[in-house]
Design an enzyme around this catalytic site. Structure first.
Site, PDB file in Angstrom:
ATOM      1  N   HIS A   1      -5.790  -1.941   8.225  1.00 12.23           N
ATOM      2  CA  HIS A   1      -4.683  -1.315   8.516  1.00 12.23           C
ATOM      3  C   HIS A   1      -4.601  -1.101  10.029  1.00 12.23           C
ATOM      4  O   HIS A   1      -5.008  -0.193  10.583  1.00 12.23           O
ATOM      5  CB  HIS A   1      -4.649   0.032   7.702  1.00 12.23           C
ATOM      6  CG  HIS A   1      -3.036   0.780   7.694  1.00 12.23           C
ATOM      7  ND1 HIS A   1      -2.138   0.253   8.451  1.00 12.23           N
ATOM      8  CD2 HIS A   1      -2.761   1.913   7.027  1.00 12.23           C
ATOM      9  CE1 HIS A   1      -1.356   1.066   8.129  1.00 12.23           C
ATOM     10  NE2 HIS A   1      -1.246   2.026   7.327  1.00 12.23           N
TER      11      HIS A   1
ATOM     12  N   ARG B   1      -2.618  -5.924   8.904  1.00  5.91           N
ATOM     13  CA  ARG B   1      -1.313  -5.373   8.981  1.00  5.91           C
ATOM     14  C   ARG B   1      -0.973  -4.662  10.448  1.00  5.91           C
ATOM     15  O   ARG B   1      -1.903  -4.251  10.825  1.00  5.91           O
ATOM     16  CB  ARG B   1      -1.229  -4.168   7.958  1.00  5.91           C
ATOM     17  CG  ARG B   1       0.259  -3.907   7.846  1.00  5.91           C
ATOM     18  CD  ARG B   1       0.546  -2.872   6.643  1.00  5.91           C
ATOM     19  NE  ARG B   1       1.939  -2.965   5.936  1.00  5.91           N
ATOM     20  CZ  ARG B   1       2.564  -2.015   5.337  1.00  5.91           C
ATOM     21  NH1 ARG B   1       2.147  -0.784   4.977  1.00  5.91           N
ATOM     22  NH2 ARG B   1       3.729  -2.128   4.896  1.00  5.91           N
TER      23      ARG B   1
ATOM     24  N   TYR C   1      -1.469   4.391  13.317  1.00  9.30           N
ATOM     25  CA  TYR C   1      -2.759   4.848  12.809  1.00  9.30           C
ATOM     26  C   TYR C   1      -3.863   4.270  13.874  1.00  9.30           C
ATOM     27  O   TYR C   1      -3.300   3.577  15.168  1.00  9.30           O
ATOM     28  CB  TYR C   1      -3.311   4.666  11.530  1.00  9.30           C
ATOM     29  CG  TYR C   1      -2.324   5.358  10.511  1.00  9.30           C
ATOM     30  CD1 TYR C   1      -2.334   6.664  10.624  1.00  9.30           C
ATOM     31  CD2 TYR C   1      -1.662   4.585   9.388  1.00  9.30           C
ATOM     32  CE1 TYR C   1      -1.375   7.491   9.850  1.00  9.30           C
ATOM     33  CE2 TYR C   1      -0.574   5.264   8.820  1.00  9.30           C
ATOM     34  CZ  TYR C   1      -0.551   6.680   9.053  1.00  9.30           C
ATOM     35  OH  TYR C   1       0.194   7.303   8.168  1.00  9.30           O
TER      36      TYR C   1
ATOM     37  N   ARG D   1       8.229   1.288  -2.942  1.00 11.89           N
ATOM     38  CA  ARG D   1       8.743   2.182  -3.652  1.00 11.89           C
ATOM     39  C   ARG D   1       9.088   2.025  -5.161  1.00 11.89           C
ATOM     40  O   ARG D   1       8.939   2.457  -6.097  1.00 11.89           O
ATOM     41  CB  ARG D   1       9.891   3.222  -3.091  1.00 11.89           C
ATOM     42  CG  ARG D   1       9.285   4.118  -1.859  1.00 11.89           C
ATOM     43  CD  ARG D   1      10.432   4.986  -1.059  1.00 11.89           C
ATOM     44  NE  ARG D   1       9.937   5.927  -0.347  1.00 11.89           N
ATOM     45  CZ  ARG D   1      10.470   6.462   0.400  1.00 11.89           C
ATOM     46  NH1 ARG D   1      11.664   6.473   0.421  1.00 11.89           N
ATOM     47  NH2 ARG D   1       9.921   7.484   1.416  1.00 11.89           N
TER      48      ARG D   1
ATOM     49  N   GLN E   1      -7.113  -1.579   1.254  1.00 12.83           N
ATOM     50  CA  GLN E   1      -6.537  -1.281   2.745  1.00 12.83           C
ATOM     51  C   GLN E   1      -7.476  -0.255   3.192  1.00 12.83           C
ATOM     52  O   GLN E   1      -7.716   0.904   2.972  1.00 12.83           O
ATOM     53  CB  GLN E   1      -5.060  -0.933   2.749  1.00 12.83           C
ATOM     54  CG  GLN E   1      -4.347  -1.031   4.167  1.00 12.83           C
ATOM     55  CD  GLN E   1      -3.215  -0.203   4.285  1.00 12.83           C
ATOM     56  OE1 GLN E   1      -3.011   0.798   3.818  1.00 12.83           O
ATOM     57  NE2 GLN E   1      -2.085  -1.123   4.675  1.00 12.83           N
TER      58      GLN E   1
ATOM     59  N   GLY F   1      12.083  -2.637   2.427  1.00 11.10           N
ATOM     60  CA  GLY F   1      13.577  -2.339   1.481  1.00 11.10           C
ATOM     61  C   GLY F   1      14.128  -3.839   1.127  1.00 11.10           C
ATOM     62  O   GLY F   1      15.432  -3.587   0.865  1.00 11.10           O
TER      63      GLY F   1
ATOM     64  N   ALA G   1      -1.580  -1.124  11.545  1.00  5.35           N
ATOM     65  CA  ALA G   1      -0.303  -0.499  11.818  1.00  5.35           C
ATOM     66  C   ALA G   1       0.172   0.926  11.498  1.00  5.35           C
ATOM     67  O   ALA G   1      -0.547   1.854  11.698  1.00  5.35           O
ATOM     68  CB  ALA G   1       0.534  -1.335  10.577  1.00  5.35           C
ATOM     69  N   ASN G   2       1.618   1.174  11.695  1.00  8.64           N
ATOM     70  CA  ASN G   2       2.076   2.366  11.177  1.00  8.64           C
ATOM     71  C   ASN G   2       1.658   3.566  12.081  1.00  8.64           C
ATOM     72  O   ASN G   2       1.427   4.884  11.377  1.00  8.64           O
ATOM     73  CB  ASN G   2       1.885   2.750   9.906  1.00  8.64           C
ATOM     74  CG  ASN G   2       2.808   1.506   9.244  1.00  8.64           C
ATOM     75  OD1 ASN G   2       3.149   0.620   9.740  1.00  8.64           O
ATOM     76  ND2 ASN G   2       2.872   1.768   7.711  1.00  8.64           N
TER      77      ASN G   2
ATOM     78  N   PRO H   1       0.850  -1.080  -0.144  1.00 12.63           N
ATOM     79  CA  PRO H   1      -0.074   0.085  -0.031  1.00 12.63           C
ATOM     80  C   PRO H   1       0.714   1.238   0.084  1.00 12.63           C
ATOM     81  O   PRO H   1       1.798   1.313   0.736  1.00 12.63           O
ATOM     82  CB  PRO H   1      -0.720   0.010   1.374  1.00 12.63           C
ATOM     83  CG  PRO H   1       0.135  -0.843   2.276  1.00 12.63           C
ATOM     84  CD  PRO H   1       0.712  -1.920   1.154  1.00 12.63           C
ATOM     85  N   LEU H   2       0.471   2.229  -0.897  1.00 12.19           N
ATOM     86  CA  LEU H   2       1.344   3.457  -1.147  1.00 12.19           C
ATOM     87  C   LEU H   2       0.479   4.647  -1.106  1.00 12.19           C
ATOM     88  O   LEU H   2      -0.273   4.639  -2.222  1.00 12.19           O
ATOM     89  CB  LEU H   2       2.250   3.385  -2.438  1.00 12.19           C
ATOM     90  CG  LEU H   2       3.175   2.065  -2.371  1.00 12.19           C
ATOM     91  CD1 LEU H   2       3.632   1.594  -3.666  1.00 12.19           C
ATOM     92  CD2 LEU H   2       4.449   2.510  -1.814  1.00 12.19           C
ATOM     93  N   THR H   3       0.672   5.414  -0.115  1.00  9.65           N
ATOM     94  CA  THR H   3      -0.330   6.649  -0.144  1.00  9.65           C
ATOM     95  C   THR H   3      -0.100   7.755  -1.097  1.00  9.65           C
ATOM     96  O   THR H   3       1.153   8.201  -1.344  1.00  9.65           O
ATOM     97  CB  THR H   3      -0.290   7.393   1.367  1.00  9.65           C
ATOM     98  OG1 THR H   3      -0.806   6.546   2.041  1.00  9.65           O
ATOM     99  CG2 THR H   3      -1.189   8.664   1.376  1.00  9.65           C
TER     100      THR H   3
ATOM    101  N   ALA I   1      -4.063   3.321   1.260  1.00 12.70           N
ATOM    102  CA  ALA I   1      -4.864   3.243   2.478  1.00 12.70           C
ATOM    103  C   ALA I   1      -6.085   3.896   2.074  1.00 12.70           C
ATOM    104  O   ALA I   1      -6.134   5.094   1.652  1.00 12.70           O
ATOM    105  CB  ALA I   1      -4.005   3.858   3.754  1.00 12.70           C
TER     106      ALA I   1
END
Length: 347
Positions: free
Chosen positions: A174, A226, A179, A317, A100, A295, A176-177, A25-27, A58
């Site tokens: 979602h 996630r 939120y 990315r 997501q 990565g 995670a991260n 997932p890429l905002t 997301a």
């Protein structure tokens, strides 16, 4: 060595992936001003349909979940119709796509939803300003009441049903991260003393209620999650978080998720209270389908999968820079290097 990435992978009896490479997932902040997906978004995702599974950017479950400009929603008819363009384009290109589902919690901002309360587990403010809107400073959130938490659970489930109506193959919650769901799982953001705070069982309750409600609505085979056991984004770590995730992972092990996805920007990060990498910590406690991220090059991902560190790899990315990422890796061609200026357009 990368051949394992191209083996088909069966998530469950209903869903088989063409390969083990997921688009993370890429905002992108490219929905229109009504948070409706656009034709450009449909073309963007369709160009990446060679991924075994695309996880959408997301997507907010209701208006007060918004914390960034022009992030798409899945809570009204126009948004559902917009997403139908996207899922249709991906399916015509031979791909699969999960939505997501997102609520940003204390990193939401009233500017985006016309004022009102920012809801979170506790009145614990995040310092700083909103990404892509540096003129907006975060506000102190209102602790969600038990009634408001119950409504959030229902709104997650309704957004999942909307996702299926919009043609998605499933959803990734979602959690995670930093939120909303993640905020309940960490002591830095959860100071509650009721049934949603204070103990591992209570702090895990919201995440599990959301997961169970969504699975009851659309099926376990279409429900993924996630999580971020290691606090690293909009969140401070606390050694007590380990007990929360020990409990949560034990509960998830007893459920039948489509997959569990690590939320980490860089998998080489280590956390003292987890005893090392978040992915290694999760794998020790969860032996069902696990998605790694953070990565990895294709050879590194293939080795990690071969070593049973996880089952699938999510690539972020490099997919922005290379719509044909899967084909390039298969052919061992050089990849275009990602740069931040690529965020200005959907290519």
């Amino acid at each position: 060595m990368s051949d394992i990435l191209f083996h088909p992978f069966r998530l469950n009896a209903q869903i088989e992936l063409n390969n083990r490479i997921l688009m993370a997932p890429l905002t992108r902040c490219m929905a229109d001003d009504d948070l409706v997906p656009t034709a450009d978004m449909a073309a963007y995702y369709a160009r990446r349909a060679d991924a075994g599974l695309i996880i959408s950017e997301a997507t907010i479950i209701r208006p007060d979940g918004q914390g960034y400009p022009n992030t798409p929603g899945l809570y009204n008819a126009a948004q559902i119709e917009g997403w139908k363009q996207v899922t249709g384009a991906v399916h015509r290109a031979g791909g699969k796509i999960f939505a997501q589902l997102w609520h940003t919690g204390r990193v939401a901002h009233p500017h985006f939803f016309g004022g009102g309360d920012v809801l979170a587990p506790s009145a614990e403010k995040v310092e700083g300003t909103v990404p892509r809107r540096r003129d907006l400073t975060y506000v102190t959130p209102k602790p969600a009441s038990v009634e408001e938490i119950h409504q959030l659970v229902e709104d997650y489930a309704q957004a999942a049903a909307n996702a299926i109506e919009a043609g998605f193959d499933g959803v990734e919650i979602h959690g995670a991260n930093g939120y909303l769901i993640d905020q309940f799982l960490h002591h830095d953001s959860n100071k509650r003393t009721d049934e949603y705070g204070g103990t591992p069982e209570n702090m895990s309750r919201f995440a599990l209620q959301v997961t169970d409600a969504i699975a009851a609505r659309i099926g376990w085979e279409k429900t993924a999650l996630r999580i971020s056991p290691g606090a690293y984004f909009n969140m401070q770590g606390d050694a007590r978080d380990r007990q929360v995730f020990d409990y949560l992972l034990g509960e998830l092990q007893n459920r039948e998720l489509a997959y569990l996805h690590i939320g980490i920007f860089d998998d080489s990060m280590e956390f003292d209270y987890l005893g090392g990498r978040a992915s290694a910590y999760v794998r020790q406690r969860y032996n069902k389908t696990l998605v790694g991220v953070g990565g990895f090059s294709a050879p590194e991902a293939a080795k990690a999968i071969g070593d049973d560190k996880f089952d699938l790899i999510a690539i972020g990315r490099p997919f922005i820079a290379n719509p044909d990422y899967v084909a390039k890796v298969r052919k061992q061609e050089n990849l275009v290097e990602y740069s931040d200026d690529m965020l200005a357009t959907l290519v």
